[in-house]
Write an enzyme that holds these catalytic residues in place. Sequence first.
Site, mmCIF file in Angstrom:
data_model
loop_
_atom_site.group_PDB
_atom_site.id
_atom_site.type_symbol
_atom_site.label_atom_id
_atom_site.label_comp_id
_atom_site.label_asym_id
_atom_site.label_seq_id
_atom_site.Cartn_x
_atom_site.Cartn_y
_atom_site.Cartn_z
ATOM 1 N N ASN A 179 58.650 33.337 47.362
ATOM 2 C CA ASN A 179 59.109 33.574 48.732
ATOM 3 C C ASN A 179 58.009 33.063 49.659
ATOM 4 O OD1 ASN A 179 59.981 34.538 51.185
ATOM 5 N ND2 ASN A 179 59.494 36.683 50.756
ATOM 6 N N LYS A 208 58.013 32.831 52.776
ATOM 7 C CA LYS A 208 58.022 33.458 54.116
ATOM 8 C C LYS A 208 57.937 32.378 55.190
ATOM 9 C CE LYS A 208 55.794 37.371 52.013
ATOM 10 N NZ LYS A 208 55.440 38.737 52.197
ATOM 11 N N HIS A 232 65.074 41.750 52.359
ATOM 12 C CA HIS A 232 63.606 41.801 52.195
ATOM 13 C C HIS A 232 63.036 42.824 53.176
ATOM 14 C CE1 HIS A 232 59.405 40.614 52.278
ATOM 15 N NE2 HIS A 232 59.616 40.074 51.102
ATOM 16 N N GLU A 263 60.610 42.772 55.057
ATOM 17 C CA GLU A 263 60.249 42.238 56.382
ATOM 18 C C GLU A 263 61.484 42.085 57.264
ATOM 19 O OE1 GLU A 263 57.888 38.972 54.879
ATOM 20 O OE2 GLU A 263 56.502 40.474 54.095
HETATM 21 C C1 PEP Z 1 57.285 39.173 49.015
HETATM 22 O O1 PEP Z 1 57.195 38.510 50.029
HETATM 23 O O2 PEP Z 1 58.400 39.452 48.578
HETATM 24 C C2 PEP Z 1 56.048 39.606 48.344
HETATM 25 C C3 PEP Z 1 56.164 40.345 47.277
HETATM 26 O O3 PEP Z 1 54.869 39.224 48.915
HETATM 27 P P1 PEP Z 1 53.399 39.298 48.236
HETATM 28 O O4 PEP Z 1 53.521 38.694 46.869
HETATM 29 O O5 PEP Z 1 52.528 38.477 49.144
HETATM 30 O O6 PEP Z 1 53.014 40.722 48.184
#
Ligand code: PEP
Length: 250
Positions: free
Chosen positions: A10, A12, A96, A98
Site C-alpha cells: 500500500n 499510500k 483502510h 486512514e
Molecule cells: C498500511 O498502510 O496498511 C500499513 C500497514 O502501513 P505500515 O506498514 O507503514 O504500518
Amino acid sequence: MTRRPLIAANWKMHKTNQEAKDFMKELLPLISDLKDVDVLVCPPFTLISSVDQGREGSKVLLGAQNMYFEEKGAFTGEVAPAMLKDLNCEFVILGHSERRWIFGENDELINKKVISAFEHDLIPVLCVGEKLEERENGQTEQVILKQLENDLKGVTEDHLKNMVIAYEPVWAIGTGKNASEKDAKEACDLIREFIHSRFGSETSDKVRILYGGSVKPENVSMYMAQEGIDGALVGGASLKADSFAKLTKF
Ligand code: PEP
C-alpha cells in the site's frame, strides 16, 4: 486447505510516475524466481497506469487504495469501480484505517463500497482493526466483529471466497510498533471464525486473511509462520523495491 500467500504493497500518497516506473523496473528481476506467492501493488490513482505498464510480463497484481461505490455522476474527486477496471485493476483496498479515521468513512459507506467492488469484479482487501484505546479497554474483539458484521452485510458466499481481509490494528500502522505474532494470530483467527460462523467452512477456508501494521523484512517471517495468517499488507516497507522484494521472500 492451503491458501496462496499474498504480500500487498500500500503505497499510500507516495511517488511520482517516474518513481513508480523505476520501482517496477527494479522489482521485477528481484522477484522473478517467486513461485507460490501472490504479489499485489496498490499505488495512488495517478500511478496505476505506470505500475500496470511496469508489471508487463510478470504476475504482479494491481490494486487501488480506494473507490466510490456509485457507477458515475456528480461526485467530484471520486473514482468509480469501472474506472479502476478500465485501468486493469484487480483489487481495491477498502476501509483502510486512514480512510476511516482521517476521512470519516463509516461502516455503512464501506459496506456499499465492498458490494460495489464485487459487482464490478474487483476483489476487495477489506481492512479492519481496533484503535489503541479500544485495545486498552479490552474491546479489540468487539470492534473487529462489529466492523465485519457491518462491512460484509449482503455479501454472498461466492463473493466472499475470493475476498481478502486485512487485520490492521490502528496503533500499529506507520508507528513502527508491530503487533506480536500472538495478537496478530488471535485477531486473524477471530476473523476466520466469524466468516466460518456466517458462511461455513468452504468459505472460511478460502478467504485470505492478512496482517498489516509495521511489517518489515525483519519481522515478516514471524507472521507468515502463523497458521491462519496468509500474508501481509505493507505500507512504509513497501516503498523501496529491495525491501518489498525481501518481504515476498519470507
Ligand atoms: C498500511 O498502510 O496498511 C500499513 C500497514 O502501513 P505500515 O506498514 O507503514 O504500518
